[in-house]
Design a protein around this motif. Sequence first.
Motif, short mmCIF file in Angstrom:
data_model
loop_
_atom_site.label_atom_id
_atom_site.label_comp_id
_atom_site.label_asym_id
_atom_site.label_seq_id
_atom_site.Cartn_x
_atom_site.Cartn_y
_atom_site.Cartn_z
N UNK A 1 -7.93 3.08 3.25
CA UNK A 1 -7.09 1.90 3.26
C UNK A 1 -5.72 2.05 2.67
N UNK A 2 -5.20 3.26 2.47
CA UNK A 2 -3.86 3.44 1.93
C UNK A 2 -2.84 3.53 3.07
N UNK A 3 -1.76 2.76 3.00
CA UNK A 3 -0.73 2.86 4.03
C UNK A 3 0.06 4.14 3.83
N UNK A 4 0.18 4.94 4.88
CA UNK A 4 0.86 6.22 4.78
C UNK A 4 2.37 6.09 4.90
N UNK A 5 2.85 5.00 5.44
CA UNK A 5 4.30 4.83 5.60
C UNK A 5 4.69 3.43 5.15
N UNK B 1 -6.52 14.95 6.06
CA UNK B 1 -5.90 15.86 7.02
C UNK B 1 -4.45 15.50 7.33
N UNK B 2 -4.03 14.31 6.91
CA UNK B 2 -2.67 13.88 7.19
C UNK B 2 -2.48 13.35 8.59
N UNK B 3 -3.56 12.92 9.23
CA UNK B 3 -3.50 12.39 10.60
C UNK B 3 -3.25 10.88 10.58
#
Length: 373
Positions: A225-229, A22-24
């Motif tokens: 577990x993926x870092x979004x930034x 969802x991109x949250x």
Amino acid sequence: MAKIEVKGPIITNDESWIYNWLGWDYTSPDKIAKGLEDAAGEDVELEISSPGGYVSAGYEMYAALRAYEGKVTANVITASSAATLLVCAADKAMISEAGYIMIHNASSYAEGNKNEMQKAHDRLKAIDEGIINAYVRKTGKTREELQNLMDAETFMSPSQAIENGFIDGYLFKDGKNGEKNTDPQLIVAAETPLITPEKAKEIMAALAYMKDTEGKTDKIAPVQGENDRQDTAGKADSDKKKKEDAKNMTLAEALEKNPELQAEIDAIRKESAKNGAEKERNRIKTLDDIAKAVTPEALNEAKYGEEKKDGKTLAYEAMVKGGALAEAYLKKAKDDTKDSGAADVKLGKPDAGEGTQDESDEMASYINKKRGV
């Protein structure tokens, strides 16, 4: 120095895929674990702005940070509830002059009898004990003092957080903080909703159902577990590509990578099929119960026709139609009687032995009259 962002609610690993899709914003134990693994022993900065969430996930993150060999510094914007465990796990905690910390007791839902309520009470009390352990280590306050603060659901301004020992100092050295900082009016809301494990399973099942029935379900990304930034542009681009690749993952690929979700979906389907079969058996039984009161044709149509009915519906229709048929029969009988002339037939007058004309003469006279004789 490596940087790990703690943004959004604190959730378990099992729910992280849907937040990612969802991109949250979210923070899960595997996200912290991956950040520490990438840091490879160098000093780490946690940038914390979180409304909290699941205390079990907070415990897991707390343990990982405490065990990390490098120095951990927590830079706090806001930290509430379970997010404060990460503050306490750090070797040093700093806060912005525009920030706050909130602590309270663990909460949950329960239903049942007094024994179930007591179990819930005991469970929450044990969880609170673990939270207090972390707070005692960080603040040096007594357990009683901390319990009172938790009972009151205490919001702390930056200066209060420092006074109570949760924070070691201010982030900025430019003189903008100091003692002029006053307690702000706090409006606390988790902008990103906290999705429960049960709700995540429902969403997954709904997506699978849509895929099976319509073939129109968008692709999903069960990634954990993926870092979004990231700090650098190169890392950010790499992370963006990973996220886009994840969104291009088909439902089948997602289920292949998450067999436990497939098992949950299969269980939901099996339960739905069982409930559907039971409902159909009950419908047929209600029809069999009124079989003697309706025609075989109507019963068969109700069971297997295009518009299937249950016994209650068919019985009502049979009653309505039965009343209409009875009314039509009576009307036809009246019309037939009128057409036959039977309504004009009169009873003969009893002569009681006073006359000489018998009943046969009266009948003959009537017939002759009708014939015009």
